[in-house]
Motif scaffolding. Structure first.
Motif, short mmCIF file in Angstrom:
data_model
loop_
_atom_site.label_atom_id
_atom_site.label_comp_id
_atom_site.label_asym_id
_atom_site.label_seq_id
_atom_site.Cartn_x
_atom_site.Cartn_y
_atom_site.Cartn_z
N GLN A 96 -16.35 6.36 52.72
CA GLN A 96 -14.94 6.77 52.63
C GLN A 96 -14.82 8.16 52.02
OE1 GLN A 96 -13.17 3.63 50.36
NE2 GLN A 96 -13.43 2.12 51.98
N VAL A 97 -15.61 8.40 50.98
CA VAL A 97 -15.59 9.71 50.33
C VAL A 97 -15.99 10.79 51.33
CG1 VAL A 97 -16.88 11.14 48.70
CG2 VAL A 97 -15.94 8.99 47.96
N LEU A 98 -17.06 10.53 52.07
CA LEU A 98 -17.56 11.54 53.00
C LEU A 98 -16.61 11.81 54.13
CD1 LEU A 98 -21.21 10.59 52.95
CD2 LEU A 98 -20.32 12.89 52.75
N ALA A 99 -16.08 10.73 54.72
CA ALA A 99 -15.18 10.91 55.86
C ALA A 99 -13.93 11.66 55.43
CB ALA A 99 -14.81 9.56 56.46
N THR A 100 -13.40 11.31 54.25
CA THR A 100 -12.18 12.00 53.83
C THR A 100 -12.50 13.41 53.33
OG1 THR A 100 -12.29 10.78 51.74
CG2 THR A 100 -10.79 9.96 53.38
N PHE A 101 -13.72 13.63 52.84
CA PHE A 101 -14.15 15.00 52.50
C PHE A 101 -14.20 15.84 53.78
CE2 PHE A 101 -17.59 18.17 51.75
CZ PHE A 101 -17.04 18.82 50.66
N ALA A 102 -14.72 15.23 54.86
CA ALA A 102 -14.75 15.93 56.15
C ALA A 102 -13.32 16.26 56.59
CB ALA A 102 -15.44 15.07 57.20
N LEU A 103 -12.38 15.33 56.35
CA LEU A 103 -10.98 15.59 56.72
C LEU A 103 -10.42 16.78 55.94
CD1 LEU A 103 -9.51 11.98 56.94
CD2 LEU A 103 -9.82 13.60 58.81
N ILE A 104 -10.81 16.92 54.67
CA ILE A 104 -10.35 18.08 53.89
C ILE A 104 -10.80 19.37 54.56
CG2 ILE A 104 -10.56 19.37 51.73
CD1 ILE A 104 -10.91 16.85 50.24
N LEU A 105 -12.08 19.41 54.96
CA LEU A 105 -12.60 20.61 55.62
C LEU A 105 -11.79 20.90 56.89
CD1 LEU A 105 -16.48 20.07 55.38
CD2 LEU A 105 -15.05 21.49 53.94
N ILE A 106 -11.54 19.84 57.67
CA ILE A 106 -10.83 20.01 58.94
C ILE A 106 -9.40 20.50 58.68
CG2 ILE A 106 -9.95 18.79 60.96
CD1 ILE A 106 -12.46 16.94 60.68
N PHE A 107 -8.70 19.85 57.75
CA PHE A 107 -7.31 20.23 57.46
C PHE A 107 -7.25 21.67 56.92
CE2 PHE A 107 -5.82 15.75 57.53
CZ PHE A 107 -4.66 15.94 58.23
N SER A 108 -8.12 21.97 55.94
CA SER A 108 -8.04 23.29 55.30
C SER A 108 -8.34 24.40 56.30
CB SER A 108 -9.04 23.38 54.14
OG SER A 108 -8.70 22.45 53.16
N GLU A 109 -9.43 24.22 57.04
CA GLU A 109 -9.82 25.28 57.97
C GLU A 109 -8.84 25.36 59.13
OE1 GLU A 109 -12.29 26.98 56.35
OE2 GLU A 109 -11.60 28.36 57.89
N GLY A 110 -8.34 24.19 59.58
CA GLY A 110 -7.35 24.17 60.66
C GLY A 110 -6.09 24.90 60.24
N THR A 111 -5.64 24.65 59.01
CA THR A 111 -4.42 25.31 58.52
C THR A 111 -4.64 26.82 58.41
OG1 THR A 111 -3.99 23.33 57.24
CG2 THR A 111 -2.68 25.26 56.71
N ARG A 112 -5.85 27.20 57.94
CA ARG A 112 -6.15 28.63 57.82
C ARG A 112 -6.15 29.28 59.20
NH1 ARG A 112 -10.87 28.89 54.37
NH2 ARG A 112 -9.42 28.65 52.65
N TRP A 113 -6.62 28.53 60.19
CA TRP A 113 -6.65 29.04 61.56
C TRP A 113 -5.24 29.30 62.07
CZ3 TRP A 113 -10.92 26.67 65.17
CH2 TRP A 113 -11.19 27.57 66.19
N VAL A 114 -4.34 28.36 61.80
CA VAL A 114 -2.97 28.47 62.33
C VAL A 114 -2.16 29.50 61.54
CG1 VAL A 114 -0.82 27.22 62.72
CG2 VAL A 114 -3.01 26.11 63.18
N PHE A 115 -2.24 29.43 60.19
CA PHE A 115 -1.33 30.23 59.38
C PHE A 115 -1.97 31.47 58.77
CE2 PHE A 115 0.72 26.08 59.41
CZ PHE A 115 2.04 26.42 59.63
N GLY A 116 -3.30 31.62 58.91
CA GLY A 116 -3.97 32.77 58.30
C GLY A 116 -4.26 32.52 56.83
N SER A 117 -4.94 33.47 56.22
CA SER A 117 -5.38 33.27 54.83
C SER A 117 -4.33 33.68 53.81
CB SER A 117 -6.65 34.09 54.57
OG SER A 117 -7.67 33.65 55.42
#
Lengths: 306, 327
Positions: A96-117
């Motif tokens: 559970q820790v790993l899968a949700t850690f992976a989700l953090i990476l996906i959400f953070s990088e995805g948001t940076r992709w859409v909205f910029g840094s």
């Protein structure tokens, strides 16, 4: 140190605590019902803040942004539950820790992709701008007071939802025995999705409300997430009451610690040293409080199955 | 199956020096640094594997030990460079820039901190343990940020890499060999520990705590020792990491660092001897290959990780060498 300043800092602590409660309540509900530790809860907080800032910038209305933050975070939560979390119920905590850690990476990088840094900024709505006078002559920001009010309304609403409604009854039943309520014909799968979306919406609301006080940026969720963990460890995992008590304790101790300790240290240190030492100790204060509480009550203050 | 795992292990052990020596022959110091980075991260993960893989203690706070090692290396290097004593009263202690001393100090400091954190957090288990280790690591992170003497938020630069008796550590290949030798040493220690009485007791506490207690072994004490040893190994890796980058900052203490260390182990294979090595190779290659393609490589790392957790159990070593033997 005037009394007005103390009142102001205490209110700041209360406001901080209320925000932490919105995060911790969702986390503790999700853990209580599904037994899942959700590291991505901070990402849902960030989703709420970004949705609010983007919609508020587009429409010019903070209130529409607030609605958007609830919808976006709840939708993101529901999608995450259906696609990922659902597969983790019978796994160990490590997965559970790993899968949700992976989700953090996906959400953070995805948001940076859409909205910029670059961070986005969210203005406080006109009605709530400015300050009001408190008894004792202190001036206090109206918006922060409104956050405290909104948080208390949510806390009462959550209490009524869980204690008085049919959905709340199912949530409580799910916390005590998942298999049994499934056998009694309750659709556990959709109950899980609803609880997860509800927790996500609370996190999104917190993100949107805080977004107007700070900048809205990628990575804003995780520091709050970790504090929310401290809150539910102190309060007892699975207990909403514990989350409220823990959140206000952490919020007030942290804020007052940063305010009081540097001044306290001047009693036996040189001023310049006292400022740094005080700040350093203040930054660790809530963790020290957590350690003490755990030493006395390893399951937290309001442990569900103590 | 035993032979197959041994074969996989030998291949994994040879990949790193092969990469380093080929890169050195071709005059490509960048790839030597890459191999060094892999060796150091693998060493850190070997430490965590002791607690997580053998003991089942999901520590989400090992960045604390990694960072402590880094800060010891950074602080010693700064003091030695500026000729300022570490302690001037009641007696003078001068800093040294010799790596063996720095490793020992790193291990001792991290061991003490692991003792304190372990004493509190090992009273709990499961999700509590995960969240409490995370919280304590965050406490040390904030302490490093708010303590300005050693760089605070900006971190600390190491002007000259710390030395090793008789070796020029500034040459990339020499530094790689130091890190690689420590990695092999740690792997050897891990294997010996796993097959010892202590290792058997530790694995038994993971599988059935009540039974262990009922035959007269105290689970808490076994776990505490494992947690301390685990933190000490990770701290030595941290000291090397600071020397590799010639920089130490709060990011070495951050929660995402703790997460990455767990990721390394899972990618490689939990509890497997060479799991951390396989995981570190995969992770650094992902970082390097995906990072070259897109600046949003972490998004794809997240997707790959999610797929590994949801569908592929056992990590790379599990994939190559088959499932762990039971019995």
């Amino acid at each position: 140190m005037s009394s007005a300043l103390i009142i102001e800092q205490a209110l700041n602590g209360l406001q901080f605590g209320i925000m932490l409660f919105l995060m911790a309540a969702g986390l503790t509900l999700i853990f209580g019902v599904m037994g899942v530790i959700n590291l991505a809860h901070g990402s849902l907080y960030m989703v709420g803040a970004f949705a609010c800032a983007a919609v508020a910038a587009y429409t010019g209305s903070f209130w529409l942004g607030l609605v958007a933050s609830l919808i976006a975070a709840a939708a993101a939560g529901a999608i995450v539950e259906v696609t990922v979390i659902r597969r983790l119920y019978n796994r160990d905590h490590l997965d559970q820790v790993l899968a949700t850690f992976a989700l953090i990476l996906i959400f953070s990088e995805g948001t940076r992709w859409v909205f910029g840094s670059f961070p986005l900024y969210l203005d406080i709505p006109k009605v709530l701008q400015g300050a009001i006078s408190l008894p004792g002559g202190a001036q206090y920001q109206l918006y922060r007071l409104a956050i405290i009010g909104a948080g208390l309304v949510v806390a009462i609403g959550l209490y009524l939802l869980i204690a008085k409604t049919r959905l709340g009854m199912r949530i409580r039943a799910g916390e005590s025995d998942r298999e049994m309520i499934g056998a009694l014909g309750v659709d556990i799968a959709s109950l899980n999705t609803i609880v997860f979306a509800l927790g996500a919406a609370l996190a999104g609301l917190a993100g949107a409300l805080v977004g107007a006080l700070q900048s809205v940026q990628v990575g804003m969720g995780e520091p709050v997430l970790i504090l929310a963990f401290v809150v539910i460890v102190i309060g007892g995992i699975g207990s909403i009451k514990g989350a409220l008590a823990g959140a206000i304790l952490v919020g007030v101790v942290d804020t007052m610690g940063r305010f009081v300790l540097p001044q306290l240290f001047t009693l036996f240190m040189e001023p310049s040293q006292a400022a740094t030492a005080g700040a350093a100790v203040a930054s660790m204060l809530i963790y020290i409080v957590m350690a003490f509480i755990l030493a006395v009550r390893p399951k937290g203050l309001f442990a569900v199955n103590a | 199956m035993v032979n197959r795992e041994r074969l996989v292990n030998i291949v994994l052990a040879l990949i790193l020096p092969a990469l380093a020596f080929i890169a050195s022959g071709m005059g490509e110091p960048f790839y030597i640094t890459l191999a060094t980075r892999i060796a150091i991260l693998a060493l850190a993960a070997v430490g965590l594997n002791l607690a997580l893989g053998l003991g089942g203690l999901v520590s989400f706070g090992h960045a604390a030990f990694f960072g402590i090692g880094g800060y010891v290396a950074g602080i010693f290097a700064t003091h030695a460079f500026n000729q300022i004593p570490l302690l001037s009263s009641p007696f003078v202690i001068m800093a040294t820039n010799q790596m063996p001393v720095i490793w020992i100090v790193s291990a001792i400091v991290a061991g003490l901190v692991a003792f304190l954190i372990g004493l509190i957090s090992l009273r709990t288990s499961g999700v509590y343990f995960i969240m409490i280790t995370l919280a304590f690591a965050q406490m040390i992170y904030y302490f490093a940020i708010s303590w300005p003497a050693y760089g605070g938020e900006d971190g600390l630069s190491i002007t000259i890499r710390n030395g090793f008796p008789g070796v020029n550590t500034l040459a990339p290949l020499n530094f790689f060999l130091i890190a690689y030798a420590l990695l092999l040493l740690a792997l050897f220690a891990f294997a010996r520990l796993r097959d010892s009485r202590f290792g058997a007791a530790l694995q038994a506490t993971r599988q059935n705590e009540v039974r262990v207690a009922s035959i007269g072994i105290r689970p808490l004490r076994i776990r505490l020792v494992a947690f301390i040893l685990s933190g000490m190994i990770t701290a030595i890796a941290g000291a090397l990491f600071a020397d590799l980058n010639r920089f130490v900052g709060p990011s070495m203490l951050s929660w995402s660092m703790s997460g990455e260390l767990i990721v390394l182990i899972i990618l490689g294979g939990t509890g497997r001897l060479f799991g951390p090595v396989a995981g570190a190779i995969l992770f650094v290659l992902f970082e390097f290959a995906l990072g070259g393609l897109t600046e949003h490589w972490q998004l794809f790392l997240g997707l790959i990780l999610l797929a590994v957790v949801l569908f592929g159990r056992g990590g790379l070593v599990g994939l190559l060498a088959g499932k762990v033997r039971h019995g």
